[in-house]
Design an enzyme around this catalytic site. Structure first.
Site, short mmCIF file in Angstrom:
data_model
loop_
_atom_site.label_atom_id
_atom_site.label_comp_id
_atom_site.label_asym_id
_atom_site.label_seq_id
_atom_site.Cartn_x
_atom_site.Cartn_y
_atom_site.Cartn_z
N ARG A 3 5.08 -80.12 69.95
CA ARG A 3 4.28 -79.46 70.98
C ARG A 3 4.39 -80.15 72.38
O ARG A 3 3.72 -80.03 73.41
CB ARG A 3 2.73 -79.36 70.87
CG ARG A 3 2.48 -78.45 69.68
CD ARG A 3 2.88 -77.06 69.58
NE ARG A 3 2.44 -76.45 68.40
CZ ARG A 3 3.46 -76.21 67.22
NH1 ARG A 3 4.58 -76.69 67.35
NH2 ARG A 3 3.23 -75.61 66.24
N SER B 122 -4.94 -72.79 70.65
CA SER B 122 -5.36 -74.03 70.06
C SER B 122 -5.89 -75.00 71.20
O SER B 122 -4.99 -75.29 72.14
CB SER B 122 -4.38 -74.44 68.98
OG SER B 122 -4.21 -73.85 68.08
N GLU C 89 -4.23 -80.18 73.29
CA GLU C 89 -2.99 -79.38 73.70
C GLU C 89 -3.26 -78.66 74.82
O GLU C 89 -2.18 -78.29 75.42
CB GLU C 89 -2.93 -78.52 72.26
CG GLU C 89 -1.39 -77.67 72.45
CD GLU C 89 -1.16 -76.97 71.11
OE1 GLU C 89 -0.92 -75.95 70.94
OE2 GLU C 89 -1.29 -77.79 69.88
#
Length: 330
Positions: A199, A250, A320
């Protein structure tokens, strides 16, 4: 000029009008027209263009619809020493209630796509929707994007953050990306040059803007089978993640060996609420806007979750979601 997608942005704005621009005043708001169909606006609301539906205004805002307008925006920021923040679909993002200083450039209107059946390559502009591309590929019988149908973002953001799901990610299929530097230089970069990891990539926090990307897919499959697989991925998302309230996707990266959602749930935080922000009942790694939430409610909830999980498991969850602007201490 500084380009930021994840940091606090503070700058002083110099006088913006030039002889080549038309200035329109309306209740302390200004519009600077560049060309016939493109303008830079002041004090533009960002709540309407972020998936959380929260956040203050952009000090200056541009929404270019082609590469030339994007280049003009970047040039404008450089000439006036403005910090630049890039905004795609507005997902995976939390904008503070105070808004964002400098120039916000929304790339969501940069759209074009080309499926090349000879090579199996898909070239798309930064503003194209990832879920829409997944459905287009499926309808053509092109395999490779089924996993992406539930990714709530654009190509540009997906390339920058190495978006992924179901054991697949952008890094596995990206052939190259075109990026724009503050000096106006366009460059083609490959995955090896982007330092991809879970990510993240070297583009995060850099001063380069993704303008388009090329992906390697697999054409020639039965469209009905690819559509069915895509539907299955979409259904999995709908049954395991909350879509009935605004969210950013998320919130935290998954630490090994446990997922962030599991750690938060085991800490007893499902349903915990600050103001209008709530830890989702369906999936604990989602914070939803139940209505009337402020950005600082969400920020406070993020910090509360981090503290509780660290107290219980000695694990500091890493967000995130990108938090931009100035937030009140909690």
């Amino acid at each position: 000029m500084t380009i930021s997608q994840a940091a606090k942005n503070v700058c002083k704005v110099s006088t913006l009008a030039t002889s080549k621009q038309e200035t329109v005043n309306s209740i302390d708001k200004k519009v600077y027209v560049i060309g016939s169909d493109f303008a830079i606006k002041s004090q533009a609301s960002l709540a309407a263009v972020t998936s959380y539906r929260v956040g203050g205004p952009a000090e200056w805002y541009a929404a270019p619809r082609n590469l030339a307008a994007l280049e003009a925006s970047v040039k404008y920021a450089k000439e006036h020493d403005l910090t630049v923040t890039i905004l795609g679909a507005g997902s995976n993002l939390l904008v503070s209630d105070r808004g964002i200083s400098g120039l916000v450039i929304a790339t969501r209107h940069l759209r074009h796509s080309h499926f090349d059946p000879q090579t199996g390559r898909l070239t798309v502009a930064a503003g194209e929707s990832i879920p829409s591309l997944a459905w287009q590929a499926a309808d053509l019988g092109w395999e490779g994007l089924e996993w992406a149908v539930g990714i709530p973002g654009t190509v540009g953001g997906a390339v920058v953050m190495n978006a992924g799901a179901h054991s697949s990610c952008v890094a596995n299929m990206l052939v190259s990306a075109e990026v724009l530097s503050p000096d106006g230089t366009l460059e083609i970069v490959t995955p090896d040059q982007l330092g991809y990891a879970y990510r993240t990539s070297l583009l995060q926090g850099s001063d380069r803007i993704v303008t388009q990307a090329t992906f390697q897919l697999k054409p020639g499959a039965d469209p009905a089978l690819v559509v069915a697989a895509t539907k299955q991925h979409k259904q999995h998302r709908l049954t395991t993640q909350p879509y009935n309230f605004p969210s950013c996707g998320s919130v935290f990266r998954n630490p090994k060996p446990h997922s962030a959602g599991w750690l938060i749930e085991q800490t007893g935080l499902k349903g915990y609420q600050i103001g209008g922000a709530q830890v989702a009942q369906l999936h604990a790694n989602f914070i939803v806007n139940r209505g009337g939430a402020k950005a600082n409610d969400i920020f406070g909830l993020i910090r509360h979750i981090q503290q509780r999980v660290q107290d219980r498991w000695s694990i500091l969850l890493e967000p995130e979601v990108k938090m931009i602007g100035e937030f009140q201490p909690v």
